[in-house]
Design an enzyme around this catalytic site. Structure first.
Site, PDB file in Angstrom:
ATOM      1  N   HIS A 428       0.249  -3.278  -8.754  1.00 20.07           N
ATOM      2  CA  HIS A 428      -0.673  -2.477  -7.941  1.00 20.07           C
ATOM      3  C   HIS A 428      -0.438  -2.688  -6.441  1.00 20.07           C
ATOM      4  O   HIS A 428      -0.925  -1.903  -5.624  1.00 20.07           O
ATOM      5  CB  HIS A 428      -2.118  -2.817  -8.302  1.00 20.07           C
ATOM      6  CG  HIS A 428      -3.054  -1.651  -8.179  1.00 20.07           C
ATOM      7  ND1 HIS A 428      -2.754  -0.515  -7.462  1.00 20.07           N
ATOM      8  CD2 HIS A 428      -4.295  -1.438  -8.693  1.00 20.07           C
ATOM      9  CE1 HIS A 428      -3.753   0.336  -7.527  1.00 20.07           C
ATOM     10  NE2 HIS A 428      -4.712  -0.193  -8.268  1.00 20.07           N
ATOM     11  N   ARG A 429       0.298  -3.719  -6.062  1.00 16.94           N
ATOM     12  CA  ARG A 429       0.643  -3.899  -4.648  1.00 16.94           C
ATOM     13  C   ARG A 429       1.645  -2.845  -4.198  1.00 16.94           C
ATOM     14  O   ARG A 429       1.743  -2.528  -3.009  1.00 16.94           O
ATOM     15  CB  ARG A 429       1.232  -5.297  -4.413  1.00 16.94           C
ATOM     16  CG  ARG A 429       0.293  -6.451  -4.723  1.00 16.94           C
ATOM     17  CD  ARG A 429       1.022  -7.776  -4.661  1.00 16.94           C
ATOM     18  NE  ARG A 429       2.138  -7.828  -5.611  1.00 16.94           N
ATOM     19  CZ  ARG A 429       2.947  -8.884  -5.744  1.00 16.94           C
ATOM     20  NH1 ARG A 429       2.764  -9.955  -4.981  1.00 16.94           N
ATOM     21  NH2 ARG A 429       3.925  -8.876  -6.622  1.00 16.94           N
TER      22      ARG A 429
END
Length: 455
Positions: A428-429
């Protein structure tokens, strides 16, 4: 003159290696270039050749023992030569290591330094120009490098910088742990990822354990030490799951057209005398083609030092990792430039890589630089699962079994169709939810109508 046999580094993110088997025994005569032992990393098993001719003596690392890269694991002596001072004959642990007086100038620098000293310095990101050598004619030895790395030493280590691997820095930043508080187990006391995990576990509050009711104790069938490849896999997957914020997306896919396309490909391949096309090979081709339109899924999160200097690398080529289950773990051989290869070529590579992976015959280069991974447990009857991302990649696709299911068709009629479920795990980064959802939608469309890849 004694020659050190060291634990080699065969991968960029390798921190340790495990001795899998000694092919030569204490006191055996060896020739330069002759294979003397096998080691295992978290990715591959490789053979280690003798760096010189002579007598193998002073084996320091036993089978199954894991040590940091650049650690001396044995010596090769000339006839009649004694071991370095403080090193006993035969297997031992923790014996002091000294270096020979080889003089090898460093490229671009007029610095005399022994080979093992250079390896330790490079592994610790230490500038050898700052080290004062104590060897003959000012030569830099391993002892000089380790002294420079000591926190209270006179070298760079004394300037307050803590030497740690990138993985250790990432974990320490995630867990908000000061690296200076951790005792490193690597060369020159360099902090490894395992050191951070051990420190965090020791510092965590221990929950009270409920007493076991009398008569409820279970007999232990076998105790298997967590070592070698199994230990490395455990450490890497723990670090990945703790450090990477995983988001998961699942889709159900009608595989009718996929199976029809594969049947036609196999009919043509058999007519030409070729190999059959596996479902994994065709799947890898379609996923690779889809990734070309979604570069954020074909990327990696790179950290320079903790959260500082972080970068996202979007890759031009799709190097597809195919997870292969082994008796003692997991390995991910890589098909390079998968999007540019034909299905028949991919099928041949998948078959060859999987066969050699199970027999331990993969080269280090064949498990490096993957940009995306497919883990297919469909052949085992698993309907749906989630997988842990293989760092530094940004995503992994978990593929379940294709099974007949009752579903409504476009006209609302009840029909039976072959349905497969896939689950994408993304970092998700790097990957936003909408980006991942768009990729899954495109992949579903391509698998349900493979002809769309021609557009």
């Amino acid at each position: 003159m004694a020659t050190d046999v060291i634990m080699p580094k065969v991968d960029m993110d390798q921190e340790t290696g495990t001795v899998a088997r000694w092919l030569k025994n204490e006191g055996d005569a060896v020739k330069q270039g002759e294979t003397i032992l096998e080691i295992e990393t978290d990715k591959v098993a490789i053979e280690v050749e003798a760096p010189a001719s002579g007598i193998l003596r002073g084996i320091l690392v036993e089978v199954g023992q894991t040590v940091p890269i650049a650690t001396t694991i044995a010596y090769i002596l000339e006839q009649g030569e004694a071991l370095p001072e403080g090193v006993g004959a035969g297997p031992a642990q923790g014996a002091p290591v000294q270096r020979t007086d080889w003089e090898v100038p460093d490229a671009g620098k007029s610095v005399a330094i022994t080979p093992v000293a250079r390896k330790v310095a490079r592994a610790s990101e230490l500038d050898i120009a700052t080290i004062s050598g104590t060897g003959p004619r000012g030569k830099v030895t391993r002892r000089d490098v380790e002294a420079a790395l000591e926190p209270n030493g006179k070298g760079q280590g004394g300037l307050g910088k803590v030497y740690a691997t990138p993985a250790a820095r990432r974990l320490a930043a995630e867990k908000q742990i000061r690296l200076g508080e951790i005792a490193g187990s690597g060369p020159g006391s360099r902090v490894q990822a395992a050191d951070v995990l051990a420190y965090a576990e020791a510092a965590a509050p221990v929950a009270p354990v409920a007493p076991v009711a009398q008569g409820m104790e279970q007999p232990v069938r076998e105790i298997v030490p967590l070592q070698g490849k199994r230990r490395t896999i455990a450490e890497r997957l723990t670090a990945s799951y703790q450090a990477i914020p995983h988001i998961n997306f699942t889709a159900s896919i009608d595989m009718t057209r996929f199976e029809e396309a594969r049947a036609k490909l196999n009919a043509r391949s058999e007519q030409a005398g070729g190999e059959r096309i596996s479902a994994t090979a065709l799947l890898a081709k379609i996923v690779a083609q889809t990734l070309l339109r979604h570069p954020w899924l074909n990327s990696s999160f790179q950290e320079a030092d903790g959260a500082q200097g972080a970068e996202i690398h979007l890759f031009r080529d799709v190097n597809m990792g195919i997870a292969v289950a082994l008796d003692d773990g997991l390995i991910v051989p890589v098909i390079r430039n998968a999007a540019q290869k034909g299905v028949a070529e991919i099928a041949a590579e998948v078959k060859d890589l999987a066969t050699r992976a199970r027999s331990g015959g993969l080269a280090p280069a064949e498990v490096r630089e993957g940009t995306f991974t497919i883990s297919n447990l469909g052949p085992y009857g698993v309907e749906q699962f989630t997988a842990i991302i293989n760092p530094p990649q940004a995503a992994i696709l978990a593929v379940g079994a294709t099974q007949p299911e009752v579903v409504p068709d476009a006209d609302g009629h009840v029909v039976v169709r072959p349905i497969m479920r896939v689950t994408l795990a993304a970092d998700h980064r790097v990957v936003d939810g909408a980006v991942a959802a768009h990729f899954i939608a495109d992949l579903k469309a391509a698998l349900e109508e493979p002809v769309l890849l021609l557009l």
